[in-house]
Write a protein that holds these residues in place. Structure first.
Motif: not given
Ligand SMILES: NC(=O)c1ccc[n+]([C@@H]2O[C@H](COP(=O)([O-])OP(=O)(O)OC[C@H]3O[C@@H](n4cnc5c(N)ncnc54)[C@H](O)[C@@H]3O)[C@@H](O)[C@H]2O)c1
Length: 529
Positions: A167-174
């Protein structure tokens, strides 16, 4: 990864979320404020008032660094001001940080109600200034954002997926609070990490737009295969006319033949057409199976993939058959927009502007700063990703407040009254939806100037943005009378009154404003070429 760290403003609900998460994960729990109070040997407020803030922060720093440095998995809740300490910010880089989001009014009301004596919640002005200063810190330090409350159950587990390999570091979760709650993962590389982030259950059956499948299917399927069995792929030819009952029947029968069970998950890969159609099939197949939305158009990534509205068109009217069915998760990867034809980028841009007008503040500024979309996908993926994320957050917040579309969700219809009329009066053949929305927005803003004192500068900015993104600002087409007739048939219209969604200022939507027809007529006529 050993620590899940919960940050956020005063009274956001950090302690509750941390406690529930620790329980669910079976991890140990530490609340930095509680530990700090023990160490101080007196209430925080007394120490704070006597020794001053710098002395307090120094003690807080030591406690937080110690908690972060102990070994073993743990959930740690930090005090609202801990993120203002340099050493704490640096230490957080090694952990998965969740931001429990709260708006300033709610935070103030809760702080006022609570028994805890909070030294920094005594003066409203100071409180708001603090909120403004800290919010960007919470945002930049966190990879997951959760609106607090009971519906956040499951959010921490979903956030932990961000720490999985691949999972790339830039991925975020809402975290969406609608329905049972579900994660929305946003970021470049999310598609290729679909397996690691997989929010579904059982086997998966993919319903895919033909173009999206050809361009991005391989990457998605390869990634999904690592997490689950891909038991079938059903292709939908492109075009709104495939959002039909006939196509839904074809999909449902294919799923039945392939042996899909209620314990399996449907995956919708494509734009709004496939999202709506596959979502509808998921809502109705065996009375409902989970669906994971993988949006591949601008419209879908900023709007249609969130909120749980699914459905198909009838020859008589658009979106007339459907169901509310919240997804089990959404995987939004802006890099797939690079293969989208220019006119589809343009079409989606109208919804971006609409959402920014509804949201105001940061998103509106972000949209003003974003280059035209065809350049943004090449040159400013970070800016584009942040705009997409903020659009998703805006829609999720509106939907959470009004899942079944009986009130505030109507704000999402800004600009859509005229848009729908333009589309239906021309048999859906003449204007693309985005083009119609662009014109509808301009009309709605013009009426807003007259009826609710919107500053004229806003419409001028919107006009510039629309032009720069290849959308029309004038039209020639059906007579205005005919358009008004079609507005009368808008299914969202209540009773006999013509209720409009207007804008007082970016971020301040006025719903249910009754405007006389002549105001509408002149706003429409002004747009004629
Ligand atoms: N459910 C909701 O809340 C909601 C909200 C807004 C719109 N909608 C619906 O969304 C639909 C419109 O969706 P749309 O604008 O995404 O159109 P669309 O789904 O028709 O996709 C547009 C075109 O882009 C192609 N495509 C998709 N992804 C691609 C990619 N990555 N690269 C290249 N080509 C790609 C498709 O094949 C299609 O030709 C309408 O039916 C509308 O009613 C629903």
């Amino acid at each position: 990864l050993e620590k899940l760290v919960v940050i956020g403003f005063m009274a956001a609900g950090k302690s509750t979320l941390a406690r529930n998460s620790a329980e669910r994960l079976g991890w140990s729990l530490a609340d930095a404020d509680v530990v700090l109070q023990e160490r101080l040997g007196e209430p925080v407020s007394e120490f704070f008032d006597r020794e001053g803030e710098p002395a307090f922060r120094a003690r807080e720093r030591d406690v937080v660094l110690e908690l972060l440095g102990t070994s073993g998995p743990a959930v740690i809740a930090l005090g609202g001001g801990a993120v203002e300490i340099d050493d704490v910010r640096a230490a957080l880089a090694d952990h998965l940080v969740i931001h429990v989001d709260v708006d300033v009014d709610t935070a103030w009301a809760r702080a006022a109600r609570s028994k805890t004596n909070r030294p920094l919640a005594r003066d409203r002005e100071l409180f708001e200034a603090l909120y403004k200063r800290r919010l960007p810190l919470y945002e930049s330090l966190s990879r997951a954002v959760i609106a607090g409350g009971k519906e956040a159950d499951g959010a921490s587990e979903a956030a932990l997926a961000l720490a999985r390999p691949g999972v790339p570091r830039t991925a975020r979760m809402l975290w969406s609070r609608a329905g049972k709650g579900h994660p929305v993962y946003v970021g470049a590389g999310v598609l290729g990490a679909a397996g690691a982030l997989w929010p579904g259950q059982g086997r998966c059956f993919v319903v895919a737009d033909e173009h999206a499948l050809a361009l991005h299917g391989e990457q998605l399927l390869a990634s999904l295969s690592a997490a689950t069995a891909v038991a079938g792929t059903i292709t939908i030819p492109p075009g709104e006319h495939h959002k039909s009952l006939a196509e839904a029947e074809r999909v449902l029968r294919a799923l039945a033949r392939a042996g899909m069970q209620r314990s399996d998950t449907l995956v919708a890969l494509g734009g709004g057409v496939v999202g709506d159609l596959a979502g509808f099939c998921a809502a109705t197949y065996q009375r409902g199976v989970p669906v994971v939305q993988v949006p591949t158009t601008v419209v879908a990534q900023v709007d249609s993939a969130y909120g749980g509205k699914t459905g198909v068109d009838l020859p008589e009217a658009k979106n007339y058959v459907g169901a509310f069915h919240q997804p089990a998760g959404v995987l939004t990867d802006p890099t797939v927009l690079a293969t989208l034809p220019t006119e589809e980028l343009h079409a989606g841009y109208a919804e971006v502007v609409k959402t920014a007008l509804i949201a105001g503040a940061g998103l509106w500024d972000g949209v003003l700063a974003l280059p035209p979309l065809e350049r943004a996908v090449e040159e400013d993926l970070a800016g584009l990703t942040s705009v997409i994320e903020d659009c998703a957050r805006t829609k999720l917040a509106v939907v959470a407040a009004d899942e079944r579309d009986t009130g505030i969700r109507a704000s999402l219809n800004l600009g859509h009254t005229l848009a729908h009329a333009l589309e239906s009066a021309t048999g859906y053949g003449r204007f693309r939806h985005g083009e119609a929305v662009a014109l509808g927005l301009l009309a709605a803003l013009r009426i807003s100037e007259r009826e609710v004192s919107l500053d004229e500068g806003v419409r001028e900015r919107v006009r510039d943005l629309i032009v720069a993104n290849g959308l029309p600002v004038t039209f020639d087409g059906p007579p205005t009378d005919e358009l008004l007739d079609h507005m009368g048939r808008d299914k969202k219209r209540r009773g006999a009154r013509r209720n409009l969604v207007l804008l007082r200022a970016p971020g301040d939507v006025a719903i249910g404003v009754e405007a006389p027809d002549d105001v509408l007529v002149s706003a429409i006529d002004e747009l004629r070429a």
